[in-house]
Design a protein around this motif. Structure first.
Motif, mmCIF file in Angstrom:
data_model
loop_
_atom_site.group_PDB
_atom_site.id
_atom_site.type_symbol
_atom_site.label_atom_id
_atom_site.label_comp_id
_atom_site.label_asym_id
_atom_site.label_seq_id
_atom_site.Cartn_x
_atom_site.Cartn_y
_atom_site.Cartn_z
ATOM 1 N N PHE A 116 -9.031 -0.991 2.452
ATOM 2 C CA PHE A 116 -9.081 -0.846 0.996
ATOM 3 C C PHE A 116 -8.270 -1.931 0.281
ATOM 4 O O PHE A 116 -8.617 -2.326 -0.834
ATOM 5 C CB PHE A 116 -8.615 0.553 0.601
ATOM 6 C CG PHE A 116 -9.587 1.625 1.030
ATOM 7 C CD1 PHE A 116 -10.812 1.735 0.401
ATOM 8 C CD2 PHE A 116 -9.298 2.476 2.077
ATOM 9 C CE1 PHE A 116 -11.739 2.689 0.801
ATOM 10 C CE2 PHE A 116 -10.201 3.439 2.482
ATOM 11 C CZ PHE A 116 -11.435 3.536 1.845
ATOM 12 N N VAL A 117 -7.221 -2.432 0.914
ATOM 13 C CA VAL A 117 -6.523 -3.592 0.364
ATOM 14 C C VAL A 117 -7.478 -4.780 0.318
ATOM 15 O O VAL A 117 -7.518 -5.532 -0.671
ATOM 16 C CB VAL A 117 -5.269 -3.931 1.208
ATOM 17 C CG1 VAL A 117 -4.709 -5.297 0.805
ATOM 18 C CG2 VAL A 117 -4.193 -2.862 1.027
ATOM 19 N N ASN A 118 -8.277 -4.944 1.360
ATOM 20 C CA ASN A 118 -9.227 -6.046 1.399
ATOM 21 C C ASN A 118 -10.312 -5.896 0.340
ATOM 22 O O ASN A 118 -10.772 -6.884 -0.232
ATOM 23 C CB ASN A 118 -9.866 -6.135 2.786
ATOM 24 C CG ASN A 118 -10.535 -7.466 3.034
ATOM 25 O OD1 ASN A 118 -9.882 -8.498 3.064
ATOM 26 N ND2 ASN A 118 -11.855 -7.454 3.214
ATOM 27 N N VAL A 119 -10.725 -4.656 0.086
ATOM 28 C CA VAL A 119 -11.686 -4.410 -1.006
ATOM 29 C C VAL A 119 -11.094 -4.901 -2.329
ATOM 30 O O VAL A 119 -11.743 -5.615 -3.102
ATOM 31 C CB VAL A 119 -12.038 -2.912 -1.101
ATOM 32 C CG1 VAL A 119 -12.806 -2.626 -2.389
ATOM 33 C CG2 VAL A 119 -12.861 -2.487 0.098
ATOM 34 N N GLY B 56 -0.681 11.593 -9.892
ATOM 35 C CA GLY B 56 -1.797 12.528 -9.772
ATOM 36 C C GLY B 56 -3.119 11.882 -9.435
ATOM 37 O O GLY B 56 -4.165 12.528 -9.558
ATOM 38 N N GLU B 57 -3.107 10.624 -8.954
ATOM 39 C CA GLU B 57 -4.338 9.931 -8.608
ATOM 40 C C GLU B 57 -4.456 9.792 -7.093
ATOM 41 O O GLU B 57 -3.457 9.863 -6.368
ATOM 42 C CB GLU B 57 -4.363 8.536 -9.259
ATOM 43 C CG GLU B 57 -4.213 8.549 -10.770
ATOM 44 C CD GLU B 57 -5.364 9.233 -11.474
ATOM 45 O OE1 GLU B 57 -6.426 9.417 -10.851
ATOM 46 O OE2 GLU B 57 -5.207 9.591 -12.655
ATOM 47 N N PRO B 58 -5.675 9.566 -6.566
ATOM 48 C CA PRO B 58 -5.858 9.402 -5.119
ATOM 49 C C PRO B 58 -5.124 8.167 -4.588
ATOM 50 O O PRO B 58 -5.081 7.127 -5.250
ATOM 51 C CB PRO B 58 -7.379 9.240 -4.968
ATOM 52 C CG PRO B 58 -7.956 9.845 -6.208
ATOM 53 C CD PRO B 58 -6.956 9.584 -7.294
ATOM 54 N N ILE B 59 -4.571 8.276 -3.380
ATOM 55 C CA ILE B 59 -3.817 7.181 -2.776
ATOM 56 C C ILE B 59 -4.669 5.926 -2.633
ATOM 57 O O ILE B 59 -4.175 4.801 -2.780
ATOM 58 C CB ILE B 59 -3.282 7.614 -1.397
ATOM 59 C CG1 ILE B 59 -2.262 8.744 -1.566
ATOM 60 C CG2 ILE B 59 -2.644 6.446 -0.654
ATOM 61 C CD1 ILE B 59 -1.770 9.329 -0.254
ATOM 62 N N ILE B 60 -5.939 6.094 -2.374
ATOM 63 C CA ILE B 60 -6.833 4.957 -2.186
ATOM 64 C C ILE B 60 -6.805 4.007 -3.387
ATOM 65 O O ILE B 60 -6.928 2.789 -3.240
ATOM 66 C CB ILE B 60 -8.284 5.451 -1.929
ATOM 67 C CG1 ILE B 60 -9.244 4.290 -1.794
ATOM 68 C CG2 ILE B 60 -8.746 6.371 -3.014
ATOM 69 C CD1 ILE B 60 -10.683 4.700 -1.575
ATOM 70 N N LEU B 61 -6.597 4.555 -4.585
ATOM 71 C CA LEU B 61 -6.539 3.723 -5.782
ATOM 72 C C LEU B 61 -5.360 2.760 -5.700
ATOM 73 O O LEU B 61 -5.475 1.590 -6.085
ATOM 74 C CB LEU B 61 -6.426 4.604 -7.029
ATOM 75 C CG LEU B 61 -6.460 3.877 -8.379
ATOM 76 C CD1 LEU B 61 -7.766 3.117 -8.540
ATOM 77 C CD2 LEU B 61 -6.293 4.874 -9.525
ATOM 78 N N GLY B 62 -4.216 3.220 -5.190
ATOM 79 C CA GLY B 62 -3.063 2.352 -5.032
ATOM 80 C C GLY B 62 -3.322 1.242 -4.030
ATOM 81 O O GLY B 62 -2.891 0.095 -4.226
ATOM 82 N N ALA C 187 0.830 -1.205 0.000
ATOM 83 C CA ALA C 187 0.000 0.000 0.000
ATOM 84 C C ALA C 187 0.860 1.249 0.000
ATOM 85 O O ALA C 187 0.540 2.246 -0.650
ATOM 86 C CB ALA C 187 -0.933 -0.017 1.213
ATOM 87 N N LEU C 188 1.966 1.201 0.746
ATOM 88 C CA LEU C 188 2.888 2.335 0.787
ATOM 89 C C LEU C 188 3.489 2.611 -0.590
ATOM 90 O O LEU C 188 3.484 3.754 -1.069
ATOM 91 C CB LEU C 188 4.005 2.048 1.800
ATOM 92 C CG LEU C 188 5.124 3.090 1.895
ATOM 93 C CD1 LEU C 188 4.575 4.420 2.403
ATOM 94 C CD2 LEU C 188 6.232 2.577 2.814
ATOM 95 N N VAL D 224 -3.161 -2.742 -5.005
ATOM 96 C CA VAL D 224 -2.278 -3.715 -4.356
ATOM 97 C C VAL D 224 -3.100 -4.861 -3.776
ATOM 98 O O VAL D 224 -2.646 -6.017 -3.747
ATOM 99 C CB VAL D 224 -1.404 -3.041 -3.276
ATOM 100 C CG1 VAL D 224 -2.174 -2.754 -2.004
ATOM 101 C CG2 VAL D 224 -0.198 -3.917 -2.945
ATOM 102 N N GLY D 225 -4.324 -4.574 -3.338
ATOM 103 C CA GLY D 225 -5.211 -5.632 -2.868
ATOM 104 C C GLY D 225 -5.564 -6.603 -3.979
ATOM 105 O O GLY D 225 -5.601 -7.825 -3.763
#
Length: 391
Positions: free
Chosen positions: A280-283, A28-34, A17-18, A38-39
């Motif tokens: 969010f990784v679990n999602v 330029g994208e939201p961190i949540i997408l990363g 996730a890091l 990775v999930g």
């Protein structure tokens, strides 16, 4: 004996996730997408490191509660949310009711039973508030009028959707009686009655009691305990733990001494440093990217109409209640994602024999597309709105 293998999964998930979060942020994208990506890589359909149904899922559930607790405590004014009742209801009607109607129509058009079509309606109609709330929080926009309306409409749709799912499951049982339906609705009503009692009668007394403790972390311990109790109560009522987290945050944030105590500082580090990324990784770990390569008319219809009608219906509802076009677009995109509740509904329906694998895959495809597209689209819609306000 403790399953220490989850420690390995957590360590790899946080490191991933890091790294992925840094890469997408630099793009330029939201961190949540990363974190979601990775999930997907670590999930059962690719590397198989993260099991989204085991101990990892429990840690992710804690993350979902902490995320919505922070939203309710720090960003959302309970009075403002209550005053927005009519606009929220209208947005929910168009942003959840209209897609649900289309879901029934799609199911019937492809020859499914009314029960199976009802499951599709629930999956198409509800919204995963966790994803939208995270983007709003990251961009400091949750306390806006459109942010409050999205949260209210999404939570309302989730409550109605889970209630409908429970009633539908009861319908499938042999010898189902009217008393069982009344029981389901009664338990949910009892949960919200308990919420009102805690808010109006107990929370201030709990605050005054904790103020007499000499422990430096008394407020934090008491509030986190309350958070988990609300999460449990919401789940026991047939709702989702994320609803309990939001309600706990709203109640705690509405009590003056708790608000002044700034207990958020004791929660935010471990929440955003560990548990929320794991959520969010679990999602992402529940997503099967190969579904997108299926050329199936049902999958295409569910994904295409599920996206267009959801965004369009929410946009229309927002315009009706007075949002300008740019804010209505934010509401439309903010109501788009489906993840937690939708997966619970279709997984339960598949196990109960209400839907088949084909319909299950179609909903998973919609979940995958909406989850991956919402963070960047929502960030761009907000940036566009901000640029029009401050050119």
């Amino acid at each position: 004996m403790t399953d220490v293998h989850v420690f390995l999964a957590v360590g790899i998930a946080l490191a991933g996730a890091l790294v992925f979060g840094e890469l997408v942020e630099r793009a330029g994208e939201p961190i949540i997408l990363g974190e979601i990506l990775v999930g997907m890589v670590l999930g059962a359909h690719v590397l198989g490191i993260v099991d989204p149904s085991g101990s990892f899922a429990l840690l992710a559930a804690i993350g979902s509660m902490l995320l919505l607790f922070d939203a309710g405590y720090e960003e959302i004014d309970l009075g403002e949310l209550e005053r927005g009742g009519v606009p929220v209801a209208i947005i929910a009607l168009f942003g959840a009711g209209l897609p649900a109607t289309i879901g029934v129509a799609i199911g019937l058009a492809f020859g499914y039973s009314l029960s199976a079509s009802g499951i599709l309606a629930i999956a198409v109609g509800v919204t995963s508030i966790g994803i939208t709330a995270r983007v709003f929080l990251d961009l400091d926009r949750l306390d806006t009028r459109y942010g409050l309306h999205v949260v209210g409409a999404a939570v309302s749709a989730e409550i109605v959707g889970l209630t409908a799912f429970s009633l539908l499951l009861t319908t499938q049982q042999a010898g189902a009686s009217g008393g069982q339906y009344v029981r389901i609705i009664g338990i949910i009503a009892l949960f919200f009655l308990g919420v009102i009692v805690v808010q109006r009668v107990l929370i201030e007394r709990v605050s005054h009691l904790l103020a007499r403790f000499q422990q430096p972390s008394a407020d934090l311990l008491g509030i986190v305990g309350l958070l988990f109790l609300f999460g449990y109560a919401a789940d026991a009522a047939g709702l989702d733990v994320i609803v309990g987290g939001l309600i706990a945050g709203l109640i705690v944030g509405g009590e003056r001494r708790f608000r002044d105590a700034e207990i958020r500082d004791g929660i935010v580090g471990i929440a955003y440093g560990v548990f929320i990324p794991l959520f969010f990784v679990n999602v992402g770990a529940q997503m099967d990217p190969t579904i997108l390569f299926q050329v199936d008319p049902l999958v295409i219809a569910v994904v295409t109409l599920g996206v267009i009608v959801k965004v369009g219906g929410s946009y229309l509802g927002a315009r009706i209640v007075g949002h300008p076009s740019d804010e209505a677009l934010i509401v439309g995109v903010g109501m788009l994602p489906r993840a937690g509740v939708e997966l619970v509904v279709v997984t339960g329906a598949l196990a109960a024999g209400i839907i088949d694998q084909r319909l299950f895959s179609a909903v998973l495809a919609l979940v995958l597309v909406s989850v991956l597209s919402t963070p960047p689209l929502l960030a761009r819609a907000i940036q566009r709105s901000d640029s029009e306000v401050n050119p």
